[in-house]
Enzyme design. Structure first.
Site, PDB file in Angstrom:
ATOM      1  N   LYS A 185       0.658  -1.368  -0.090  1.00 53.35           N
ATOM      2  CA  LYS A 185      -0.195   0.260   0.150  1.00 53.35           C
ATOM      3  C   LYS A 185       0.849   1.322   0.242  1.00 53.35           C
ATOM      4  O   LYS A 185       0.581   2.214  -0.431  1.00 53.35           O
ATOM      5  CB  LYS A 185      -0.994  -0.066   1.103  1.00 53.35           C
ATOM      6  CG  LYS A 185      -0.227  -0.205   2.452  1.00 53.35           C
ATOM      7  CD  LYS A 185       0.061   1.570   2.936  1.00 53.35           C
ATOM      8  CE  LYS A 185       0.609   1.390   4.313  1.00 53.35           C
ATOM      9  NZ  LYS A 185       1.052   2.613   4.789  1.00 53.35           N
ATOM     10  N   THR A 242      -3.838   5.587   3.373  1.00 52.33           N
ATOM     11  CA  THR A 242      -2.501   6.145   2.916  1.00 52.33           C
ATOM     12  C   THR A 242      -2.573   6.865   1.694  1.00 52.33           C
ATOM     13  O   THR A 242      -1.684   7.813   1.173  1.00 52.33           O
ATOM     14  CB  THR A 242      -1.298   4.895   2.716  1.00 52.33           C
ATOM     15  OG1 THR A 242      -1.676   3.988   4.135  1.00 52.33           O
ATOM     16  CG2 THR A 242       0.166   5.701   2.613  1.00 52.33           C
TER      17      THR A 242
END
Length: 320
Positions: A185, A242
């Site tokens: 990620k 994120t």
């Protein structure tokens, strides 16, 4: 069982603060004597300067002394994990080592639990990962994370030991899925930041997040992870946070790339090294991860953001 933190960064200190609210006395290891003095004397951590620390949190530069705790939270950058464990002379037999970092080691091409198993084979490896910012945890804001441990009995014990009133832990034995979700990620967050920095808009970011998630799942499945792990907090949850918040260093790094700005070199951006490691893994496993490959090339300054976007848009059309 006693708890200690190796690493005095923002995340490790925030975890120590959260645990102290539950009555735990937590020791922190730091290399810098000034950081240790600040924690012990001023009750302030340099990475969380606005938050007062209780007397139950103490610090030391003696890693072997701190590492005697039954549970060690390893809150150091991913690429420094092996070297940090090598500093500890004891084998840490039966102790529970919980990685609190995200990435893939460039030398071993494994996640944190693999590094722990190689460096301290007598210990019990685990990983704590998921959508979280240190400041939220330090301020006792509600946060949910994934705790992954192949030893389910040890995982249950850790789940109860490390959960707090505001920090809720969900347990899994799928360490590979949990650590790859947290690692990849960061790579996709760099891509999303570059997309917004280049002015390509939210629709393009949504496409990158979705196709990036497909790459995360593809690599994890190839390495034996469970798809449902990637759909949980450590994968999709962390990806959503994120890729959309400027509190993420990886996202901010991508923004700087897209805007042609200089990024603060003193800040650790785990996704840069992870993209390089994932590129090697993809070549070894013969799988196609085009977004991760482009992030590596852009991060290494081998390709511009505009060239990377053109490459992705001009790939052959396919079924979803």
């Amino acid at each position: 069982m006693s708890i200690a933190v190796l690493g005095a960064g923002a995340f490790g200190t925030a975890l120590a603060l959260s645990l102290s609210r539950e009555g735990h006395a937590v020791r922190i290891w730091a290399r810098d004597p000034e950081t240790v003095a600040s924690i012990n004397e001023a009750h302030r951590a340099p990475r969380l300067p606005d938050i007062a620390l209780p007397d139950s949190i103490t610090a030391s530069t003696d890693i072997d002394d701190v590492a005697q705790a039954g549970t060690l939270l390893l809150a150091v950058p991913m690429q420094a994990l092996h070297a940090t464990l090598a500093r500890v002379e004891a084998p840490l037999t039966g102790q529970r080592l919980v990685a609190c970092c995200k990435g893939v080691d460039l030398t071993e091409l494994t996640g944190p639990t693999g590094v722990i198993a190689h460096a301290k084979p007598e210990a019990i490896p685990a990983i704590l990962t998921g959508p979280s910012f240190a400041d939220d945890i330090a301020r006792d804001l509600p946060t949910a994370l994934t705790l992954a441990c192949a030893d389910d009995a040890a995982g249950k014990a850790l789940q109860h030991q490390l959960s707090t009133g505001a920090l809720r832990l969900y347990r899994t034995t799928d360490t590979i899925g949990a650590e790859l979700g947290g690692a990849l990620k960061n790579v996709i967050a760099i891509a999303c930041g570059a997309c917004i920095g280049e002015g390509l808009g939210d629709s393009a970011r949504a496409a990158l997040m979705t196709r990036g998630f497909a790459e995360m799942t593809r690599l994890a499945a190839k390495l034996g992870a469970k798809p449902e792990t990637l759909a949980g907090l450590s994968g999709l949850g962390d990806l959503a946070l994120t890729c959309t918040s400027e509190l993420s260093r990886n996202y901010r790094f991508g923004l700087a790339l897209g805007r042609g700005e200089v990024f603060d070199a003193s800040l650790t951006v785990e996704g840069v090294k992870t993209a390089e490691a994932v590129r090697r893994l993809a070549e070894r496993l013969e799988i196609d991860l085009p977004i991760c490959a482009m992030v590596h090339e852009v991060g290494a300054r081998d390709t511009s953001v505009a060239e990377a976007i053109r490459y992705l848009l001009n790939r052959p059309l396919k079924e979803e």
